[in-house]
Design an enzyme around this catalytic site. Sequence first.
Site, mmCIF file in Angstrom:
data_model
loop_
_atom_site.group_PDB
_atom_site.id
_atom_site.type_symbol
_atom_site.label_atom_id
_atom_site.label_comp_id
_atom_site.label_asym_id
_atom_site.label_seq_id
_atom_site.Cartn_x
_atom_site.Cartn_y
_atom_site.Cartn_z
ATOM 1 N N ALA A 175 -4.128 63.550 53.881
ATOM 2 C CA ALA A 175 -3.319 63.150 54.865
ATOM 3 C C ALA A 175 -3.696 63.610 56.150
ATOM 4 O O ALA A 175 -3.056 63.214 57.406
ATOM 5 C CB ALA A 175 -1.649 63.425 54.707
ATOM 6 N N GLY A 176 -4.935 64.257 56.102
ATOM 7 C CA GLY A 176 -5.541 65.012 57.426
ATOM 8 C C GLY A 176 -5.869 64.023 58.698
ATOM 9 O O GLY A 176 -5.954 62.969 58.391
ATOM 10 N N ARG A 231 -11.466 66.578 64.542
ATOM 11 C CA ARG A 231 -12.944 67.200 64.963
ATOM 12 C C ARG A 231 -14.046 66.522 64.405
ATOM 13 O O ARG A 231 -15.169 66.641 64.603
ATOM 14 C CB ARG A 231 -12.884 68.666 64.245
ATOM 15 C CG ARG A 231 -12.205 69.571 65.267
ATOM 16 C CD ARG A 231 -12.754 71.115 65.290
ATOM 17 N NE ARG A 231 -12.384 71.908 64.188
ATOM 18 C CZ ARG A 231 -12.885 72.723 63.270
ATOM 19 N NH1 ARG A 231 -14.189 72.634 63.483
ATOM 20 N NH2 ARG A 231 -12.516 73.262 62.303
ATOM 21 N N GLY A 285 1.786 70.416 57.399
ATOM 22 C CA GLY A 285 0.865 71.434 56.884
ATOM 23 C C GLY A 285 0.774 70.842 55.208
ATOM 24 O O GLY A 285 1.273 70.075 54.677
ATOM 25 N N THR A 286 -0.150 71.993 54.843
ATOM 26 C CA THR A 286 -0.358 71.768 53.329
ATOM 27 C C THR A 286 0.660 71.760 52.232
ATOM 28 O O THR A 286 0.408 70.907 51.475
ATOM 29 C CB THR A 286 -1.878 72.531 53.093
ATOM 30 O OG1 THR A 286 -1.579 73.657 53.490
ATOM 31 C CG2 THR A 286 -3.227 72.013 53.797
ATOM 32 N N GLU A 345 -4.281 82.607 57.237
ATOM 33 C CA GLU A 345 -5.229 81.705 58.086
ATOM 34 C C GLU A 345 -5.719 82.256 59.254
ATOM 35 O O GLU A 345 -4.939 83.228 59.915
ATOM 36 C CB GLU A 345 -3.892 80.517 58.452
ATOM 37 C CG GLU A 345 -3.663 79.815 57.406
ATOM 38 C CD GLU A 345 -4.899 79.254 56.467
ATOM 39 O OE1 GLU A 345 -5.674 78.454 57.205
ATOM 40 O OE2 GLU A 345 -5.149 79.667 55.410
ATOM 41 N N ASN A 379 -10.836 81.419 51.486
ATOM 42 C CA ASN A 379 -10.073 80.492 50.636
ATOM 43 C C ASN A 379 -10.668 79.322 50.582
ATOM 44 O O ASN A 379 -11.109 78.644 51.469
ATOM 45 C CB ASN A 379 -8.659 80.362 51.100
ATOM 46 C CG ASN A 379 -7.835 79.118 50.487
ATOM 47 O OD1 ASN A 379 -8.164 78.895 49.280
ATOM 48 N ND2 ASN A 379 -6.846 78.455 51.119
ATOM 49 N N LYS A 435 -32.748 39.654 48.981
ATOM 50 C CA LYS A 435 -31.368 39.649 49.189
ATOM 51 C C LYS A 435 -30.661 38.688 48.231
ATOM 52 O O LYS A 435 -31.391 37.616 48.167
ATOM 53 C CB LYS A 435 -30.912 39.638 50.360
ATOM 54 C CG LYS A 435 -29.621 39.646 50.604
ATOM 55 C CD LYS A 435 -28.945 38.719 51.668
ATOM 56 C CE LYS A 435 -28.673 37.283 50.950
ATOM 57 N NZ LYS A 435 -27.811 36.589 51.844
HETATM 58 C C1 UD1 Z 1 -7.400 74.979 54.670
HETATM 59 C C2 UD1 Z 1 -7.040 76.207 54.392
HETATM 60 C C3 UD1 Z 1 -7.765 77.482 54.480
HETATM 61 C C4 UD1 Z 1 -8.960 77.031 53.692
HETATM 62 C C5 UD1 Z 1 -9.576 75.697 53.941
HETATM 63 C C6 UD1 Z 1 -10.666 75.547 52.983
HETATM 64 C C7 UD1 Z 1 -4.277 75.684 54.850
HETATM 65 C C8 UD1 Z 1 -3.493 76.073 55.418
HETATM 66 N N1 UD1 Z 1 -5.562 76.351 55.029
HETATM 67 O O1 UD1 Z 1 -7.657 75.125 56.182
HETATM 68 O O2 UD1 Z 1 -7.089 78.623 54.071
HETATM 69 O O3 UD1 Z 1 -9.806 78.194 53.890
HETATM 70 O O4 UD1 Z 1 -8.850 74.721 54.163
HETATM 71 O O5 UD1 Z 1 -11.386 74.323 53.489
HETATM 72 O O6 UD1 Z 1 -4.231 75.076 53.573
HETATM 73 N N2 UD1 Z 1 -3.652 67.820 55.039
HETATM 74 C C9 UD1 Z 1 -2.441 66.868 54.544
HETATM 75 N N3 UD1 Z 1 -1.370 67.151 55.186
HETATM 76 C C10 UD1 Z 1 -1.335 68.157 56.348
HETATM 77 C C11 UD1 Z 1 -2.313 69.038 56.497
HETATM 78 C C12 UD1 Z 1 -3.550 68.714 55.743
HETATM 79 O O7 UD1 Z 1 -2.860 65.950 53.811
HETATM 80 O O8 UD1 Z 1 -0.211 68.055 56.774
HETATM 81 C C13 UD1 Z 1 -5.066 67.721 54.199
HETATM 82 C C14 UD1 Z 1 -6.049 67.284 54.764
HETATM 83 O O9 UD1 Z 1 -6.303 65.862 54.777
HETATM 84 C C15 UD1 Z 1 -7.330 67.891 54.244
HETATM 85 C C16 UD1 Z 1 -6.735 69.450 53.576
HETATM 86 O O10 UD1 Z 1 -5.119 69.109 53.600
HETATM 87 O O11 UD1 Z 1 -7.912 67.429 53.266
HETATM 88 C C17 UD1 Z 1 -6.877 70.613 54.285
HETATM 89 O O12 UD1 Z 1 -6.436 70.359 55.874
HETATM 90 P P1 UD1 Z 1 -7.227 70.982 56.766
HETATM 91 O O13 UD1 Z 1 -6.200 70.722 58.053
HETATM 92 O O14 UD1 Z 1 -8.522 70.473 56.764
HETATM 93 O O15 UD1 Z 1 -7.160 72.409 56.662
HETATM 94 P P2 UD1 Z 1 -8.285 73.679 57.056
HETATM 95 O O16 UD1 Z 1 -7.864 74.263 58.464
HETATM 96 O O17 UD1 Z 1 -9.512 73.221 56.671
#
Ligand code: UD1
Length: 454
Positions: free
Chosen positions: A13-14, A18, A83-84, A158, A173, A337
Site C-alpha cells: 500500500a506504499g 521517492r 504504518g506497516t 527506525e 531490518n 511481429k
Molecule cells: C521498512 C522498515 C525498516 C526496514 C525496511 C526494509 C518499518 C516501520 N520499517 O522501512 O525497518 O529496514 O523496511 O526495506 O516497517 N506499507 C504499507 N502501508 C503503510 C506503510 C507501508 O502497505 O502504511 C508498505 C509499503 O508499500 C512497502 C512496505 O510496506 O512495500 C514497507 O514500507 P516502506 O515505507 O517502504 O518502509 P521503509 O521506510 O523502507
Amino acid sequence: MTRRTCLAIVLAAGEGTRMRSALPKVLHAIAGRSLLAHVLTAVADLSVTTTAVVVGPGQDAVAAEARRVAPSAACFVQHDRRGTAHAVLAAKAAFARRPDDVLIVYGDTPLIRAATLKRLRAPLAAGAAVAVLAFRPADPSGYGRLIVAGDKLIAIREEADASATEKAIGLCNGGIMALAGTHALAILQHIDNHNRKAEFYLTDAVEVANGMKLNAVAIEVEEDDVRGINSKGQLAEAEAVAQQRLRTAALDLGVTLVAPETVFLSADTKFGKDVVVEPYVVFGEKVTVEDQAVIHAFSHLVGAHVGKGASVGPFARLRPGTRLGAGARIGNFVEVKEAVIEAGAKANHLSYIGDASVGANANVGAGTITCNYDGAEKHRTAIGKDAFIGSNSALVAPVEIGAGAYIGSGSVITEDVPAGALALGRGRQVVKDGAAARLRALRSLAKRKARSRD
Ligand code: UD1
Ligand code: CA
C-alpha cells in the site's frame, strides 16, 4: 511432524513518493516482472496456506496485478497509510483461520527467495514468537537498526527515531518478519504510534513481544535477498542483482553466454539445450529458445518462440507473437511481429514481417515488407511453403502467395498469387542505346545557359 499452516501477508500500500513516478512503487519491474509479482512468486514457491495482499485505496492496478499473479490471494485495502503494522491489520480478516505462522513480506523487497523465507519460519517451529530477517548493508541509511543482546533480539529502531549510537549499528531490518500465529494479533494490537512519524511500525512487534516475555530472534541473510526499493537508484541495483542471478542460472543450464554481463534476461526466459547467445542481446518477457538455436549479437526479443536450431540476428527484432520453426533464419535488420515462420524458412536481410505466415523453406528476399496496416486496420499476409519473394517486394495485405510461387524483385503485390505462379508487379524497364551520351550533352548545355544568364 505435521505441516504448519502459514498466512502470508504482502504489504503493497506504499506511496513510493521517492520513486518520483505516477506508477505505484510495487508495479515497477525488474527482470521484466513487477516487484509485487517477484514477491508473490517467492511466497507461492513456499506453498503457504493463504496469501493476503494489502493495497492502498484506489490502487486497482496493484490489486489487478496481485490477482493476475496469485489468483487465490485475497486483497485488502488499507484506507489510511498509517504504518506497516496498521497495514498488516488491514488484513485482519485473514487471521480468522488461525494460521500457525504469519509471514509478512514487503512488496518492495523483490529479491527475496522461498529458501530464505523458509529459514525465517524455522525459529517459529522452535518456539520463537517473532523472527526477523537481518542483513548488513553496505549503506545502512534508511533501514531500521537491530538492537540485540546475545542471540536475543531486543528491539528495532527506525532511522528517524534512532540515536547516534543506534545509527552506528550495521545490522539492519530486512523488512520481512514471521510471527507465531497464536500471538500475532495480540502483538500487532499492542503496537502504538509514539514515534517521530506517528506511524504504527511493524518493527515494534519485537519490543512488544519482549514485553510479553515472548522470544524474538534475528536471522542474518545476504544483502541481496532483502534489498528494499525506495528509489530508482535502488531499483537499478536490484535489477543488476536479478540479472546476475538469471545469467548464472542460464549458464548452469548449459546456455553459452559469450559475454554474460551484456545479456539481459527476463525472469520467465526459457532456454533449451546448447543454445548460444552472443553479446548484447535483450530478452523481454515471454521468450522461449529451443535447443541449438543461436541468438546473434544485438538482437531484441519479446514474446517470441525460437525453434530448434533457428538463427536470429545479428541486429534482429522479434516482437510478440513471433514463432520461428526449426532451423528458420531471421537475419540482420529484420523485424518480425505476430508471424509464424515455418521450419527452414529464411528472411535474412532488412525486412518487416508482420501479421503473417511464412511456409516451410520459403525465402523472403532482402528488403521485403508486409504492408499489414492500412492506417485503420491490420491485415494478414500468407506466404506458402517453398515460395520465393524477390528482394524489395511490398506485399500489400490482405494477400496470399501460394506454395512455390515466385515474386519478381521490386514487386508491389496487391492480389493473391496462385501456387507455382510467377508474379511481377513493377514498371517495365526501358533501354535506349547510346542515350547516355546524349543525356550528358543536354545537361551540360543547360548548365552553360544558366551560367550565361547570371
Ligand atoms: C521498512 C522498515 C525498516 C526496514 C525496511 C526494509 C518499518 C516501520 N520499517 O522501512 O525497518 O529496514 O523496511 O526495506 O516497517 N506499507 C504499507 N502501508 C503503510 C506503510 C507501508 O502497505 O502504511 C508498505 C509499503 O508499500 C512497502 C512496505 O510496506 O512495500 C514497507 O514500507 P516502506 O515505507 O517502504 O518502509 P521503509 O521506510 O523502507
Ligand atoms: Ca521500503
